[in-house]
Design an enzyme around this catalytic site. Sequence first.
Site, PDB file in Angstrom:
ATOM      1  N   SER A 124      -8.648  -0.189   6.570  1.00 23.22           N
ATOM      2  CA  SER A 124      -8.790  -1.414   7.675  1.00 23.22           C
ATOM      3  C   SER A 124      -7.656  -1.637   8.396  1.00 23.22           C
ATOM      4  O   SER A 124      -7.131  -2.189   9.357  1.00 23.22           O
ATOM      5  CB  SER A 124      -9.369  -2.770   7.105  1.00 23.22           C
ATOM      6  OG  SER A 124      -8.559  -3.202   6.107  1.00 23.22           O
TER       7      SER A 124
ATOM      8  N   LYS B 124       0.885  -1.241  -0.066  1.00 21.53           N
ATOM      9  CA  LYS B 124       0.120   0.100   0.038  1.00 21.53           C
ATOM     10  C   LYS B 124       0.901   1.274  -0.193  1.00 21.53           C
ATOM     11  O   LYS B 124       0.384   2.235  -0.427  1.00 21.53           O
ATOM     12  CB  LYS B 124      -1.068  -0.127   1.029  1.00 21.53           C
ATOM     13  CG  LYS B 124      -2.204  -0.934   1.076  1.00 21.53           C
ATOM     14  CD  LYS B 124      -3.163  -0.462   0.049  1.00 21.53           C
ATOM     15  CE  LYS B 124      -4.390  -1.338   0.356  1.00 21.53           C
ATOM     16  NZ  LYS B 124      -5.614  -0.794  -0.474  1.00 21.53           N
TER      17      LYS B 124
ATOM     18  N   GLY C  68     -16.386 -12.854   0.765  1.00 17.32           N
ATOM     19  CA  GLY C  68     -16.258 -11.407  -0.226  1.00 17.32           C
ATOM     20  C   GLY C  68     -16.079 -11.258  -1.561  1.00 17.32           C
ATOM     21  O   GLY C  68     -15.026 -10.797  -2.307  1.00 17.32           O
TER      22      GLY C  68
ATOM     23  N   SER D  55       0.663 -10.008  -0.995  1.00 13.15           N
ATOM     24  CA  SER D  55       0.405  -8.519  -0.956  1.00 13.15           C
ATOM     25  C   SER D  55       0.766  -8.040   0.543  1.00 13.15           C
ATOM     26  O   SER D  55       0.952  -6.699   0.415  1.00 13.15           O
ATOM     27  CB  SER D  55      -1.076  -8.253  -1.504  1.00 13.15           C
ATOM     28  OG  SER D  55      -1.928  -8.818  -0.415  1.00 13.15           O
TER      29      SER D  55
ATOM     30  N   GLU E 100     -10.450 -13.567  -4.334  1.00  8.20           N
ATOM     31  CA  GLU E 100     -11.201 -13.055  -3.239  1.00  8.20           C
ATOM     32  C   GLU E 100     -11.470 -14.143  -2.393  1.00  8.20           C
ATOM     33  O   GLU E 100     -11.797 -15.289  -2.893  1.00  8.20           O
ATOM     34  CB  GLU E 100     -12.415 -12.387  -3.923  1.00  8.20           C
ATOM     35  CG  GLU E 100     -12.532 -11.264  -4.732  1.00  8.20           C
ATOM     36  CD  GLU E 100     -13.667 -10.679  -5.208  1.00  8.20           C
ATOM     37  OE1 GLU E 100     -14.084  -9.627  -4.609  1.00  8.20           O
ATOM     38  OE2 GLU E 100     -14.310 -11.466  -5.714  1.00  8.20           O
TER      39      GLU E 100
END
Length: 322
Positions: free
Chosen positions: A81, A56, A211, A307, A207
Site C-alpha cells: 500500500s 520497511k 482492522g 513505525s 491494530e
Amino acid sequence: MAAVSPVTFDDVREAAARLKGIAHRTPVLTSRTLDALVGAEVFIKCENFQRIGAFKIRGAYNAAAQLSPEQLAKGIAAYSSGNHAQATALAARELGTSAVILMPEDAPRSKMEATAGYGAEIVTYDRYAQDRTALGEALAEDRGLALIPPYDHPHVIAGQGTAALELLEDTGELDALVVPVGGGGLIAGSATTAKALHPDIRMIGVEPEAGDDTKRSLESGERVTIPVPRTIADGQAISTPGEITFGISQRLVDAVALVSDEEIIQAMRFAFERLKIVLEPSGATGLAALLAGRVENLPRRIGVIASGGNIDTERFTALMSG
C-alpha cells in the site's frame, strides 16, 4: 518438542550487520509530558526518521540483499500500500537492479510518487475487489522477478526486528514493547528480538478497530480473514495476518490493543504539537494506544515503535482539522 522458529535472534543480528550503512539508526525520543499523561516512562523509537520515512527499508533490503546475482539481474517485484513499495524500490536501486511494484489504486498519492521517484515501475489494482497476493505472485512469475512480500518472509521479518534491537540497545531492559500491527512483520521481528534479550518483556500489538484481524486470529487460535478494513491507517488495512508472522505472534505476543481512527488522529496531533514529529496514521497507533489508555496493567518502562511518517501535507491537514 517445540517448533523451530523460521526467524531467530541470530537472523536479526545478521540483518543488523547487513543494514549498516543502509538503514539509519533512528533516534529514541522521550517526553516528560507524555510520561505524565501515560503514567509510565515511555521511549519512542522514531522510525518516521528512517530512510523512505518508515521501518520497511530494514526488511526489504535485508531480503533483497540475500538474492542471488542471477535473481538481482532479473529484478524484484513487491506488492504494497505504500511503505514497503518505497522500501523495495530503494533497495533495488541500492543493489543496482529494477523493481516492479503492485500498489492499490487508492494508495496515498505521496507514497506512489515516492515509489516512482526511486525508479520503480508501478502497476495498480483495486484493493477492495482484487487479491493483491495472487496478483503480485502472478506478476512476478510472468516477468521472472524475485518477489519480496511486505511481511510474510523470514528475511523481511528479521530485518524489521532490527528496529527493536536498536531500541533495546539504547534503552536497556523494558517492561513492555508496543508495536503497530498490519501483516505482522514488525511485531514478529520485534518479539523475536525482545523476548530473546528480555524473556519477561510484554509484547503488545496495536491494530485499528476496523482492522482487528490479528487480535481475532490470536483469540481464535487460527488465522481469521475479515473484509478489507476501511481505516485511516492505510498501512494496517490488512484482512488477515501472514502465515509466518502469525505463528511467531502466537508464541511471543502477549496482547493486542485496538484504537479508533479518532484516537489515532489525537495521537498524531499530540506527536506534532508536543513531540514535534510527524507520524502517519499507521505510525501513530502505538502512541494512540498509550494515550487512550488501551494498554492494560501499564508497566513502568515502555517502548513504542513509531513505525512511519509518510503522509502528505494535504492529508495531514485534513485529518488535523476534521
